[in-house]
Design a protein around this motif. Structure first.
Motif, PDB file in Angstrom:
ATOM      1  N   LEU A 237     -10.732  64.289  57.815  1.00  0.00           N
ATOM      2  CA  LEU A 237     -11.933  64.707  58.540  1.00  0.00           C
ATOM      3  C   LEU A 237     -12.233  66.183  58.311  1.00  0.00           C
ATOM      4  O   LEU A 237     -13.383  66.566  58.115  1.00  0.00           O
ATOM      5  N   GLY A 238     -11.206  67.026  58.404  1.00  0.00           N
ATOM      6  CA  GLY A 238     -11.378  68.419  58.020  1.00  0.00           C
ATOM      7  C   GLY A 238     -11.264  69.426  59.125  1.00  0.00           C
ATOM      8  O   GLY A 238     -10.569  70.424  58.983  1.00  0.00           O
ATOM      9  N   ALA A 239     -11.948  69.225  60.252  1.00  0.00           N
ATOM     10  CA  ALA A 239     -12.010  70.256  61.283  1.00  0.00           C
ATOM     11  C   ALA A 239     -11.029  69.972  62.412  1.00  0.00           C
ATOM     12  O   ALA A 239     -10.836  68.829  62.817  1.00  0.00           O
ATOM     13  N   ASP A 240     -10.422  71.017  62.953  1.00  0.00           N
ATOM     14  CA  ASP A 240      -9.486  70.920  64.073  1.00  0.00           C
ATOM     15  C   ASP A 240      -9.793  72.048  65.058  1.00  0.00           C
ATOM     16  O   ASP A 240      -9.656  73.224  64.729  1.00  0.00           O
TER      17      ASP A 240
ATOM     18  N   HIS B 129      -6.109  68.673  70.332  1.00  0.00           N
ATOM     19  CA  HIS B 129      -6.690  68.992  69.022  1.00  0.00           C
ATOM     20  C   HIS B 129      -7.842  68.017  68.783  1.00  0.00           C
ATOM     21  O   HIS B 129      -7.625  66.804  68.718  1.00  0.00           O
ATOM     22  N   THR B 130      -9.048  68.538  68.660  1.00  0.00           N
ATOM     23  CA  THR B 130     -10.215  67.689  68.424  1.00  0.00           C
ATOM     24  C   THR B 130     -10.571  67.732  66.942  1.00  0.00           C
ATOM     25  O   THR B 130     -10.877  68.789  66.395  1.00  0.00           O
ATOM     26  N   PHE B 131     -10.525  66.571  66.311  1.00  0.00           N
ATOM     27  CA  PHE B 131     -10.798  66.465  64.878  1.00  0.00           C
ATOM     28  C   PHE B 131     -12.187  65.854  64.679  1.00  0.00           C
ATOM     29  O   PHE B 131     -12.464  64.751  65.154  1.00  0.00           O
ATOM     30  N   LYS B 132     -13.035  66.590  63.963  1.00  0.00           N
ATOM     31  CA  LYS B 132     -14.363  66.099  63.617  1.00  0.00           C
ATOM     32  C   LYS B 132     -14.608  66.321  62.132  1.00  0.00           C
ATOM     33  O   LYS B 132     -13.876  67.055  61.473  1.00  0.00           O
ATOM     34  N   THR B 133     -15.663  65.699  61.626  1.00  0.00           N
ATOM     35  CA  THR B 133     -15.971  65.787  60.199  1.00  0.00           C
ATOM     36  C   THR B 133     -16.480  67.172  59.835  1.00  0.00           C
ATOM     37  O   THR B 133     -17.410  67.681  60.465  1.00  0.00           O
ATOM     38  N   SER B 134     -15.867  67.775  58.842  1.00  0.00           N
ATOM     39  CA  SER B 134     -16.318  69.068  58.336  1.00  0.00           C
ATOM     40  C   SER B 134     -17.259  68.857  57.156  1.00  0.00           C
ATOM     41  O   SER B 134     -17.179  67.855  56.447  1.00  0.00           O
ATOM     42  N   THR B 135     -18.156  69.828  56.949  1.00  0.00           N
ATOM     43  CA  THR B 135     -19.046  69.744  55.794  1.00  0.00           C
ATOM     44  C   THR B 135     -18.349  70.230  54.527  1.00  0.00           C
ATOM     45  O   THR B 135     -18.730  69.855  53.417  1.00  0.00           O
ATOM     46  N   GLY B 136     -17.327  71.077  54.672  1.00  0.00           N
ATOM     47  CA  GLY B 136     -16.560  71.529  53.518  1.00  0.00           C
ATOM     48  C   GLY B 136     -15.427  70.572  53.190  1.00  0.00           C
ATOM     49  O   GLY B 136     -15.192  69.580  53.892  1.00  0.00           O
ATOM     50  N   ASN B 137     -14.726  70.859  52.116  1.00  0.00           N
ATOM     51  CA  ASN B 137     -13.593  70.028  51.732  1.00  0.00           C
ATOM     52  C   ASN B 137     -12.439  70.213  52.715  1.00  0.00           C
ATOM     53  O   ASN B 137     -12.145  71.340  53.119  1.00  0.00           O
ATOM     54  N   PRO B 138     -11.756  69.124  53.101  1.00  0.00           N
ATOM     55  CA  PRO B 138     -10.533  69.288  53.885  1.00  0.00           C
ATOM     56  C   PRO B 138      -9.470  70.011  53.050  1.00  0.00           C
ATOM     57  O   PRO B 138      -9.570  70.094  51.823  1.00  0.00           O
ATOM     58  N   PHE B 139      -8.438  70.503  53.726  1.00  0.00           N
ATOM     59  CA  PHE B 139      -7.355  71.158  53.016  1.00  0.00           C
ATOM     60  C   PHE B 139      -6.522  70.140  52.256  1.00  0.00           C
ATOM     61  O   PHE B 139      -6.401  68.975  52.651  1.00  0.00           O
TER      62      PHE B 139
END
Length: 325
Positions: free
Chosen positions: A90-93, A105-115
């Motif tokens: 998903l990417g974001a935390d 920890h809330t995980f949502k979709t990031s517009t950039g590449n995940p790590f």
């Protein structure tokens, strides 16, 4: 002197987040007990020289080519360790405030590449532990049956081919016990349902390795595609509500809450909350093959502002720092 063992139980898996794509991490930051090794692909991209040389033999030589790998394993869902898997697709935390010595920890979709991550795999009998470098997760499966067993999670990564190897690491595991299939509280449209039998969800995000001109056999970058959340569940046939929603194409919230603290030694206040605020049912059909009617329902997450995508996952664990940086 002990004799070398080739027993499968002697293998282990570890993982470390990469700060720069493809930059190998030296040691794992977390080890997760696996229930099965599902894929181990070491593709050396061998280039075959079959040019005609007035010879009746087709293969004349072989050369090193572009390297890539794939890795997948299934784990019981250990709250402290497995929470780290969600942001890798998903990417974001976003870390919230503390409660009961736990942090959400809330995980949502990031517009950039995940790590990316460095994956560590030790095969019993090997003289080294292999590292899958620049591993980008392209799917994450989460499933359970209410009647038996533990909750299972299965990530799949694409990466550079495994390394030449390092000395075997010494795995260390948390005492926190895994989530079990009977624990989830399930709701549709904000209404708790006590009819859930089975649940199976997959988050997919295509990853493409970029083999740009860098005088290296390894990829120089990776690009992530769009997130797609699909799944299926079975419910005891006390209602045909999902079938009615399917026919009307009605969007519903689909939600799972898994509280981990049940009084058993090793439990904590960890919890897992999976939310699809706007899901559509893409198929629903009755199953009358057993002693009672079941409804088999397929679903897909739809973009909504609340989730910032098709899904949000809230994992409450004892770790204070972000899992995505």
């Amino acid at each position: 002197m002990p004799v070398t063992t080739y027993a499968s139980w002697a293998g282990h898996f570890g993982m470390a987040l990469e700060t720069v794509y493809g930059t190998t991490e030296a040691t794992p930051t977390v080890w997760i007990p696996m229930t099965s090794l599902d894929e181990y692909t070491d593709d050396q991209g061998i280039v075959y020289d079959e040019a005609i040389r007035a010879s009746a033999t087709k293969l004349q030589n072989a050369y090193a080519g572009m390297e890539q790998g794939q890795y997948s394993a299934t784990f019981s869902y250990y709250p402290e360790q497995c929470a780290r898997l969600w942001p890798l697709i998903l990417g974001a935390d976003t870390v919230g405030s503390c409660s009961n010595a736990q942090w959400p920890h809330t995980f949502k979709t990031s517009t950039g590449n995940p790590f990316s991550a460095t994956l560590f795999d030790f095969t019993p009998g090997s003289t080294v532990e292999r590292q899958f470098v620049g591993a980008m997760m392209d799917s994450l499966n989460f499933k359970f049956s209410r009647a038996s067993g533990t909750v299972a999670i299965k990530p799949h990564w694409i990466s550079a081919a495994p390394s030449t190897g390092i000395a075997e690491s010494s795995p260390s595991y948390s005492a926190v016990i895994p989530l079990r299939g009977w624990q989830p509280v399930f709701s549709i449209g904000g209404s708790t349902k006590v009819t859930l039998l089975d649940f199976d969800m997959t988050i997919a995000r295509p990853q493409e390795l970029v083999f740009a001109g860098n005088n290296s056999q390894r990829p120089s970058a990776a690009e992530s595609g769009q997130v797609d959340v699909t799944g299926k569940f079975s419910v005891y046939g006390s209602t045909d509500g999902p079938y009615t929603d399917y026919r009307a194409l009605t969007s519903r919230e689909v939600r799972l809450l898994l509280p981990e603290n049940d009084g058993v030694s090793g439990s904590t206040y960890s919890r897992l909350d999976i939310i699809l605020t706007s899901a559509i049912f893409t198929n629903a059909k009755p199953d009358r093959s057993g002693q009672f009617v079941k409804w088999d329902v397929d679903f897909r997450g739809k973009y909504n502002a609340t989730d910032g995508g098709a899904i949000q996952v809230i994992a409450t664990v004892s770790t204070t720092s972000q899992f995505s940086t």
